[in-house]
Design a protein around this motif. Structure first.
Motif, PDB file in Angstrom:
ATOM      1  N   UNK A  34      36.737  60.486 -30.811  1.00 24.84           N
ATOM      2  CA  UNK A  34      37.410  60.702 -29.370  1.00 24.84           C
ATOM      3  C   UNK A  34      38.315  61.809 -29.227  1.00 24.84           C
ATOM      4  N   UNK A  35      39.466  61.309 -29.863  1.00 26.51           N
ATOM      5  CA  UNK A  35      40.707  62.108 -30.159  1.00 26.51           C
ATOM      6  C   UNK A  35      40.241  63.603 -30.565  1.00 26.51           C
ATOM      7  N   UNK A  36      39.388  63.862 -31.221  1.00 33.08           N
ATOM      8  CA  UNK A  36      38.991  65.308 -31.818  1.00 33.08           C
ATOM      9  C   UNK A  36      37.788  65.823 -30.739  1.00 33.08           C
ATOM     10  N   UNK A  37      37.414  65.261 -29.730  1.00 34.20           N
ATOM     11  CA  UNK A  37      36.525  65.571 -28.879  1.00 34.20           C
ATOM     12  C   UNK A  37      35.025  66.248 -29.507  1.00 34.20           C
ATOM     13  N   UNK A  38      35.000  65.290 -30.466  1.00 33.36           N
ATOM     14  CA  UNK A  38      33.619  65.413 -31.231  1.00 33.36           C
ATOM     15  C   UNK A  38      32.319  64.697 -30.561  1.00 33.36           C
ATOM     16  N   UNK A  39      31.338  65.430 -30.003  1.00 38.26           N
ATOM     17  CA  UNK A  39      30.500  64.790 -29.106  1.00 38.26           C
ATOM     18  C   UNK A  39      29.353  64.335 -29.613  1.00 38.26           C
ATOM     19  N   UNK A  40      29.061  64.397 -30.952  1.00 40.14           N
ATOM     20  CA  UNK A  40      28.087  63.465 -31.763  1.00 40.14           C
ATOM     21  C   UNK A  40      28.427  63.061 -33.073  1.00 40.14           C
ATOM     22  N   UNK A  41      28.281  61.666 -33.187  1.00 40.22           N
ATOM     23  CA  UNK A  41      28.490  61.017 -34.479  1.00 40.22           C
ATOM     24  C   UNK A  41      27.417  60.357 -35.068  1.00 40.22           C
ATOM     25  N   UNK A 105      20.260  50.982 -23.219  1.00 38.85           N
ATOM     26  CA  UNK A 105      20.000  51.259 -21.727  1.00 38.85           C
ATOM     27  C   UNK A 105      21.349  51.138 -21.137  1.00 38.85           C
ATOM     28  N   UNK A 106      22.105  50.253 -21.601  1.00 38.76           N
ATOM     29  CA  UNK A 106      23.584  50.069 -20.913  1.00 38.76           C
ATOM     30  C   UNK A 106      24.445  51.187 -21.027  1.00 38.76           C
ATOM     31  N   UNK A 107      24.116  52.010 -22.106  1.00 36.70           N
ATOM     32  CA  UNK A 107      25.266  52.935 -22.324  1.00 36.70           C
ATOM     33  C   UNK A 107      24.381  54.537 -21.902  1.00 36.70           C
ATOM     34  N   UNK A 108      23.210  54.531 -21.445  1.00 38.91           N
ATOM     35  CA  UNK A 108      22.219  55.473 -21.559  1.00 38.91           C
ATOM     36  C   UNK A 108      23.062  56.912 -20.772  1.00 38.91           C
ATOM     37  N   UNK A 109      23.970  56.469 -19.657  1.00 37.32           N
ATOM     38  CA  UNK A 109      24.190  57.660 -18.825  1.00 37.32           C
ATOM     39  C   UNK A 109      25.713  58.345 -19.479  1.00 37.32           C
ATOM     40  N   UNK A 110      25.970  57.875 -20.498  1.00 39.57           N
ATOM     41  CA  UNK A 110      27.225  58.635 -21.122  1.00 39.57           C
ATOM     42  C   UNK A 110      26.735  59.857 -21.831  1.00 39.57           C
ATOM     43  N   UNK A 111      27.730  60.797 -21.943  1.00 41.05           N
ATOM     44  CA  UNK A 111      27.325  62.000 -22.482  1.00 41.05           C
ATOM     45  C   UNK A 111      27.721  62.307 -23.814  1.00 41.05           C
ATOM     46  N   UNK A 112      28.684  61.570 -24.548  1.00 41.37           N
ATOM     47  CA  UNK A 112      29.052  61.746 -26.107  1.00 41.37           C
ATOM     48  C   UNK A 112      27.894  60.689 -26.454  1.00 41.37           C
ATOM     49  N   UNK A 113      27.808  60.821 -27.775  1.00 38.54           N
ATOM     50  CA  UNK A 113      26.804  59.972 -28.505  1.00 38.54           C
ATOM     51  C   UNK A 113      27.101  59.490 -29.986  1.00 38.54           C
ATOM     52  N   UNK A 114      26.811  57.992 -30.016  1.00 37.31           N
ATOM     53  CA  UNK A 114      26.910  57.492 -31.458  1.00 37.31           C
ATOM     54  C   UNK A 114      25.462  57.363 -31.824  1.00 37.31           C
ATOM     55  N   UNK A 115      25.033  58.045 -32.824  1.00 37.10           N
ATOM     56  CA  UNK A 115      23.724  57.795 -33.367  1.00 37.10           C
ATOM     57  C   UNK A 115      23.554  57.232 -34.447  1.00 37.10           C
ATOM     58  N   UNK A 116      23.029  55.867 -34.666  1.00 37.46           N
ATOM     59  CA  UNK A 116      22.721  55.135 -35.662  1.00 37.46           C
ATOM     60  C   UNK A 116      21.440  55.379 -36.270  1.00 37.46           C
ATOM     61  N   UNK A 117      21.467  55.875 -37.604  1.00 39.30           N
ATOM     62  CA  UNK A 117      20.187  55.760 -38.328  1.00 39.30           C
ATOM     63  C   UNK A 117      20.069  54.549 -39.116  1.00 39.30           C
ATOM     64  N   UNK A 118      18.932  54.165 -38.681  1.00 37.14           N
ATOM     65  CA  UNK A 118      18.322  52.666 -38.991  1.00 37.14           C
ATOM     66  C   UNK A 118      16.944  52.595 -39.647  1.00 37.14           C
ATOM     67  N   UNK A 119      16.765  52.302 -40.765  1.00 34.28           N
ATOM     68  CA  UNK A 119      15.355  52.414 -41.270  1.00 34.28           C
ATOM     69  C   UNK A 119      15.262  54.196 -41.369  1.00 34.28           C
ATOM     70  N   UNK A 120      16.198  54.860 -41.569  1.00 33.05           N
ATOM     71  CA  UNK A 120      15.932  56.261 -41.528  1.00 33.05           C
ATOM     72  C   UNK A 120      15.800  56.947 -42.943  1.00 33.05           C
TER      73      UNK A 120
END
Ligand code: IPE
Ligand code: MG
Length: 229
Positions: A34-41, A105-120
């Motif tokens: 967030x501090x570094x303004x990274x949009x996708x983690x 669903x509860x966070x669907x409207x936010x722009x920044x994304x935390x993507x969790x790779x699960x069974x990936x």
């Protein structure tokens, strides 16, 4: 996020304690992003290969995930971060899937994304894209001759997510371990010996500094040639 097990072992603790400590690192790293303004983690939390681990470790990881979601959801709202899942979610226990769906669903409207790779798995993902394309072709909705890189990229799990710029691997292992194989082609790689539970702000800054010094040529030649070249 590698090295949880070794971190625990070095302290004479069960491996699950290492995963718990790793969860705390996730919270910290979200703050740095967030501090570094990274949009996708994108976090490689659990691979298709990780199902091979002992049953109790898999169960501990799944439990930790549900626990983590319950505790961290307010933080996702506070930071306005959207949770997304990437992987074979049909493999996940129903209660894990339900908890994930709720937070997604509860966070669907936010722009920044935390993507969790699960069974990936990167290969599994590419096979998924191939299957989707074959299905369309079989229905006569796609000309096989039109299949190019973009067509494959459009059928990956999260086609709207840009390719990663930087991939950080902790615990010193020099391999991708089936992570984002398609998307990683021109990612800058950064490996630190720090174990994931110990990964802190200095490590994060060091990774970003190293990234800033890289000359990204994408197979071309340098845009700003040095005086000697
Ligand atoms: C990474 O830590 C976390 C997951 C794969 C879930 P490890 O569990 O791989 O830790 P090491 O490699 O055994 O130290
Ligand atoms: Mg490991």
């Amino acid at each position: 996020m590698d090295g949880n097990g070794r971190w625990a072992q070095a302290r004479g603790l069960p491996r699950a304690e290492g995963h718990r400590a790793g969860g705390k690192t996730v919270r910290r790293v979200l703050g740095y992003c967030r501090d570094a303004d990274i949009r996708y983690l994108t976090l490689y939390a659990f691979s298709v290969e990780n199902w091979k681990r002992p049953k109790d470790e898999v169960a501990a990881l799944m439990h930790l995930l549900v626990d983590y979601l319950a505790h961290e959801e307010p933080m996702l709202h506070e930071h306005r971060v959207r949770l997304r899942i990437m992987g074979r979610r049909e493999d996940l226990p129903p209660e894990v899937d339900a908890a994930l769906t709720r937070v997604e669903r509860a966070t669907a409207a936010y722009e920044r994304q935390l993507i969790l790779c699960l069974s990936y798995g990167g290969r599994t993902e590419i096979a998924h894209a191939a299957r989707e394309l074959a299905r369309l072709a079989a229905k006569g909705e796609l000309d096989p001759e039109s299949i190019d890189e973009d067509a494959i990229a459009r059928h990956l799990y999260l086609p709207d997510v840009p390719d990663p710029d930087l991939i950080i691997r902790t615990s010193g292992e020099l391999r991708l371990s089936n992570f984002l194989l398609w998307q990683a082609s021109y990612a800058e790689l950064y490996v630190t010996p720090t174990l994931w539970p110990d990964f802190g702000e200095a490590d994060f800054k060091a990774a970003l500094d190293a990234f800033a010094r890289r000359d990204r040529r994408y197979g071309g030649i340098s845009a700003t040639p040095s005086p000697q070249s």
